[in-house]
Design an enzyme around this catalytic site. Structure first.
Site, mmCIF file in Angstrom:
data_model
loop_
_atom_site.group_PDB
_atom_site.id
_atom_site.type_symbol
_atom_site.label_atom_id
_atom_site.label_comp_id
_atom_site.label_asym_id
_atom_site.label_seq_id
_atom_site.Cartn_x
_atom_site.Cartn_y
_atom_site.Cartn_z
ATOM 1 N N HIS A 112 -8.090 -3.357 -0.805
ATOM 2 C CA HIS A 112 -7.114 -3.514 1.264
ATOM 3 C C HIS A 112 -6.550 -2.450 0.710
ATOM 4 O O HIS A 112 -6.651 -1.869 1.067
ATOM 5 C CB HIS A 112 -6.860 -5.034 0.685
ATOM 6 C CG HIS A 112 -6.847 -5.128 2.009
ATOM 7 N ND1 HIS A 112 -6.372 -5.859 3.185
ATOM 8 C CD2 HIS A 112 -4.852 -4.349 2.375
ATOM 9 C CE1 HIS A 112 -5.564 -5.725 3.952
ATOM 10 N NE2 HIS A 112 -4.209 -4.928 2.958
ATOM 11 N N GLU A 113 -5.889 -2.313 -0.222
ATOM 12 C CA GLU A 113 -4.650 -1.713 0.005
ATOM 13 C C GLU A 113 -4.542 -0.003 -0.349
ATOM 14 O O GLU A 113 -4.472 0.897 0.114
ATOM 15 C CB GLU A 113 -3.402 -1.648 -1.439
ATOM 16 C CG GLU A 113 -3.036 -3.542 -1.458
ATOM 17 C CD GLU A 113 -2.557 -3.832 -0.150
ATOM 18 O OE1 GLU A 113 -2.352 -3.230 0.100
ATOM 19 O OE2 GLU A 113 -2.343 -5.033 -0.173
ATOM 20 N N GLU A 133 0.843 -1.033 0.545
ATOM 21 C CA GLU A 133 0.322 -0.059 0.313
ATOM 22 C C GLU A 133 1.115 1.123 -0.236
ATOM 23 O O GLU A 133 -0.178 2.024 0.661
ATOM 24 C CB GLU A 133 -1.000 -0.085 1.626
ATOM 25 C CG GLU A 133 0.037 -0.316 2.475
ATOM 26 C CD GLU A 133 0.438 -1.158 3.558
ATOM 27 O OE1 GLU A 133 0.069 -2.183 2.022
ATOM 28 O OE2 GLU A 133 0.248 -0.950 4.596
HETATM 29 ZN ZN LIG Z 1 -2.573 -4.715 3.858
#
Ligand SMILES: [Zn+2]
Length: 878
Positions: free
Chosen positions: A303-304, A270
């Site tokens: 998610h990222e 991320e």
């Molecule tokens: Zn993560």
């Protein structure tokens, strides 16, 4: 790689750094063998640090070229530099500037941490401690800095130059080189630094935030693969909108870029404004990706992206707090997928993942609390416990507080801690503050390892219409924690009447029961309900409200009833799954004893398959019996994988035979038109049809059905499943041999699809499995240096081929240990992760235990082992 020093890091030893790095300016002059990095750091002593505190910067295998302090080159005696550390003793009292020049060889970096080359593309991976492989730094998450990055490279080989933040300036240099400057105005820790340079294709789009700002979006992939990134782009835009709508969180830079690379240790990363992905979680189209791939891409893109707030804007104080960003962000991506897809089906999938990955961790030698207190190698704590159980803990906070107070708590968290490096205590405090509740007992979920066990016994007083539940909780001992404290467990329940509806019942004492949830806070607790008109079937742990194991005295009749009628679909699935699992356990221990239970289960599954009121995706899940690994985990000790394999095959055959005509007919009905859509509903229909294909093939005992599905398939989901049915059920038939050859010829130039080909063959059960997998390691397309390939063949064999890996003669373990040792020389992190497949060795029967122990000991004895692998192997040996 870092050779193990035996050093253990402890949470209680945390103290802030003596120095802060306010600004970090980096210049990269890229070259495969001689990349030059110039880091200009604006440093200040922190107020409470000693005046004579030395500056000690982290390094990892670095080569220092020069060092300048406030414009003056430091003489050799003025500092101490080793590849792993830079120490400067005498420093100015006020702020000062330090210029560090290092030289790197990205081409030789096979560990894929720091700056490396993937298929000719420069990229970085810095979490957790990769930045110190680029320059000397205070490489810890609580040192946050503003970064400006200048990248220089030859224009021909690297026309694309990317880093974090917003683009500031770019232009040409001499000799065919060019440069780009990026500036990230947001404070960030070094693990979020990223750089990408190479010749990449891209797709672009834009997103307008709710406050009206336009964000330019870009996804960069290998040239020629651009069309396969459109689903990822769509998922990104939906994620951005969802985070605004559900959490009120808006994106904060002018650009957001994603880059897909083929050599990557993890799923994705991320980095602020520049996410770097394993290309397997970006590239998809109907021809090359399965429905599972599409769902994974959607979840991981989300998610990222969600990390931008939970992880980046608010980061972790230290690596013990990893779950602060991961557990919370997994919870957020689960919620996103639940909103995009079917909530119940999504939840069941989460429960299955939790049980298959996290429960064995909690029950074995690698058990650790969601927030660990000690580690030797932080890379080994990117675990299912930190991620999946970490998410469950956040989910329980919402269950305890209710959705509204939970959201208020999240709002307060962002308000109070934006720009901070925070802790789990900070996180819990916001929920205590908004709700006025005391969460100190609940906090044990973060501090105490092990899966809590809850047992429930019931008595029903017919005359008084009173039901009493006697509930007991315990947490089994785990390494380093023999005595456990009593936890706060939110146990959602329902009382189901004979017509399938929930009965209204008043708790006799309302203190431990609210809104369908019993709050277990004592070792033993009795909860009574009065005013019942009939004896209910008791639906426990609805929605899987707590990540626990559960034992309850319930009749088979009640369980069968719940498996068909519980209004909570997750609990309904649990009831069914529990029955299937118990039956498999029993028949694996005493094979001859085929009670009439198998017939009753076949009947229930037949009814579920035909039940149009249930969505197809749910039916597909319900019709899939527990895996061999699931059954092994439930048995827990003295495991014989061969016996489990036989028991499961026998049950599948019984179900298939009993429902043969119905399943074949339904399989035909589900054959849709040829147009493909990756949406959840269409995927659900394909999933059900594929489960039925396996049953129908089992019933017929011939490969015809699967061979024809393989031939006629119009998408990868159907094709891959048909190939798997052929390979697993009819490994030596000519149809199988030719389908495998066809698949290889068709997709030989597509690494991600070829991974599936390796995977399917790695999971073919039986005696020939090991020789087959060994043979595949010699295949021209196999590469021990590519993590995806290693995971798809070697990793899949160990994790998903119970009879092949756990051969009674131990040769499966020997082969696997040899591969781990081989991988470790190049990439310690990937090797360490592979080695966790040994984590349940103590649960095996004595013969296999001995073989597994011998192989673990052999790995442990390899001279010069990395910290990553040594830590896992030694903890696994215990
Ligand atoms: Zn993560």
């Amino acid at each position: 790689m870092t050779i193990d020093t035996g050093k253990v890091y402890r949470l209680e030893d945390y103290r802030p750094s003596d120095y802060a790095i306010r600004a970090t300016d980096l210049t990269f002059r890229l070259d495969p063998r001689h990349t030059r990095v110039t880091a200009t750091l604006s440093i200040e002593r922190r107020e409470d640090a000693a005046l004579d505190a030395p500056l000690v910067l982290d390094g990892d295998g670095l080569k220092l070229l020069s060092l300048t302090l406030d414009g003056t080159q430091l003489p050799t005696g003025g500092f101490e530099a080793t590849p792993d550390r830079l120490t400067i003793a005498r420093l100015p009292k006020g702020p000062f500037s330090l210029v560090i020049e290092t030289e790197l060889a990205p081409e030789a970096n096979s560990a894929l941490m720091g700056l490396y080359l993937s298929n000719g593309v420069y990229c970085t991976q810095c979490e957790a401690e990769g930045f110190r492989r680029i320059t000397y730094f205070l490489d810890r998450p609580d040192v946050m800095s503003v970064y400006t990055v200048r990248v220089e490279a030859p224009k021909a080989s690297a026309p694309i130059l990317l880093s974090n933040g917003n683009p500031v300036e770019s232009g040409d240099l001499e000799d065919g080189w060019h440069y780009a400057v990026w500036h990230d105005p947001h404070l960030k820790p070094s693990y979020l630094f990223a750089l990408v340079a190479g010749d990449l294709g891209r797709i672009t789009d834009s997103f307008t935030t709710r406050s009206g700002r336009t964000v330019e979006l870009g996804i960069y992939v290998e040239k020629g693969k651009e069309a396969r990134a459109t689903y990822a782009m769509d998922a990104l835009k939906r994620s951005m909108l969802w985070d605004e709508e559900v959490f009120g969180l808006e994106y904060d830079l002018d650009v957001f870029n994603i880059v897909a690379v083929s050599d990557f240790n993890m799923g994705a990363m991320e980095n602020k404004g520049l996410n770097i992905f394993n290309d397997k979680y970006v590239l998809a189209d109907e021809e090359t990706a399965t429905d599972v791939d599409f769902a994974n891409i959607e979840a991981i893109i989300a998610h990222e992206y969600f990390h931008n707030w939970t992880g980046n804007r608010i980061t972790c104080r230290d690596w013990f707090q990893l779950c602060l960003k991961e557990g919370l962000t997994v919870f957020r991506d689960h919620e996103f997928s639940a909103d995009m897809r079917s909530r119940a089906v999504k939840r069941i999938a989460e429960v299955r993942t939790l049980k298959s990955l996290q429960f064995p961790e909690d029950q074995g030698p690698l058990a650790h609390p969601v927030r660990p207190r000690r580690y030797r190698e932080i890379n080994n704590f990117y675990t299912a416990t930190v991620y999946e159980k970490g998410s469950e803990v956040v989910r329980m906070i919402r269950t305890i507080l209710g959705a509204e107070a939970f959201r208020q708590g999240m709002d307060l968290y962002f308000e109070r801690h934006d720009g901070d490096a925070a802790t789990i205590e900070d996180f819990l405090k916001v929920f205590e503050d908004v709700s006025g509740r005391d969460l100190s007992q609940f906090a044990l979920w973060y501090h105490q390892a092990g899966t809590p066990h809850v047992s429930v016994s019931t008595t029903y007083d017919e005359a008084r219409g009173e039901l009493s539940l006697d509930i007991e909780q315990s947490v089994p001992p785990t390494p380093l924690e023999s005595r456990k404290r009593v936890m706060h467990i939110p146990l959602a329940i329902g009382l189901v009447g004979r017509n399938g509806g929930d009965l209204d019942a008043a708790p006799v004492d309302a203190t431990s029961f609210a809104d369908g949830v019993i709050h277990l806070k004592k070792r033993r607790q009795t909860v009574r309900f009065a005013g019942l008109s009939e004896r209910p079937a008791i639906s426990l742990n609805r929605g899987f409200s707590a990540p626990i194991t559960l034992a309850s005295e319930q009749s088979v009749e009640d369980r069968l009833f719940l498996a068909r009628h519980d209004s909570d679909l997750v609990a309904r699935w649990q009831a069914l799954n529990g029955l299937l699992s118990d039956h498999l356990i029993e028949t694996s221990k005493t094979p001859a004893q085929q009670s009439n239970m198998a017939g009753r289960l076949a009947e229930v599954l037949g009814a579920i398959a035909a039940d149009d009121a249930l969505e197809p995706a749910y039916r597909a899940l319900a019709l899939t019996p527990p895996s061999e690994a699931d059954v092994a985990r439930e048995i827990g000790s003295n495991i014989d994988p061969d016996a489990i394999h036989v028991a499961r095959n026998t049950l599948v055959d019984i179900i298939a035979a009993a429902n043969r005509e119905a399943f074949e007919a339904l399989c035909g009905d589900l054959q849709g038109d040829d147009s493909f859509s990756p949406d959840a509903e269409s995927a659900g229909r394909r999933a059900l049809r594929n489960v039925l294909l396996d049953y129908a093939s089992a019933a017929q005992g011939t490969p015809e059905l699967a061979a024809s599905q393989y031939r006629d398939a119009t998408n990868m989901t159907e094709r891959a499943v048909a190939l798997a049915v052929l390979a697993h059920r009819f490994p030596t038939e000519t149809q199988t041999v030719s389908a495998l050859a066809d698949f290889e010829a068709r997709y030989g130039d597509n690494p991600l699809v070829l991974d599936k080909w390796f995977q399917i063959q790695a999971t073919i059960p039986g005696d020939a499995a090991l020789a087959r997998v060994e043979g595949l390691t010699a295949h021209g397309a196999f590469s021990i240096g590519n993590p995806n390939r290693v995971r798809s063949l070697i990793g899949t064999f160990a994790s998903s081929n119970q009879t092949g890996f756990h051969r009674a003669d131990g040769t499966g373990y020997r082969f696997f240990a040899d591969r781990i040792i081989e991988v470790e020389k190049r990439n310690p992190q990937v090797a360490a992760r592979l080695a966790t497949a040994f984590r349940s060795w103590r649960s095996l029967e004595p013969g296999r235990q001995g073989h597994a122990r011998a192989e673990l000991a052999r790995i442990a004895a390899v001279p010069g082992l990395s910290t990553d692998l040594k830590d896992i192997v030694e903890r696994t040996l215990g």
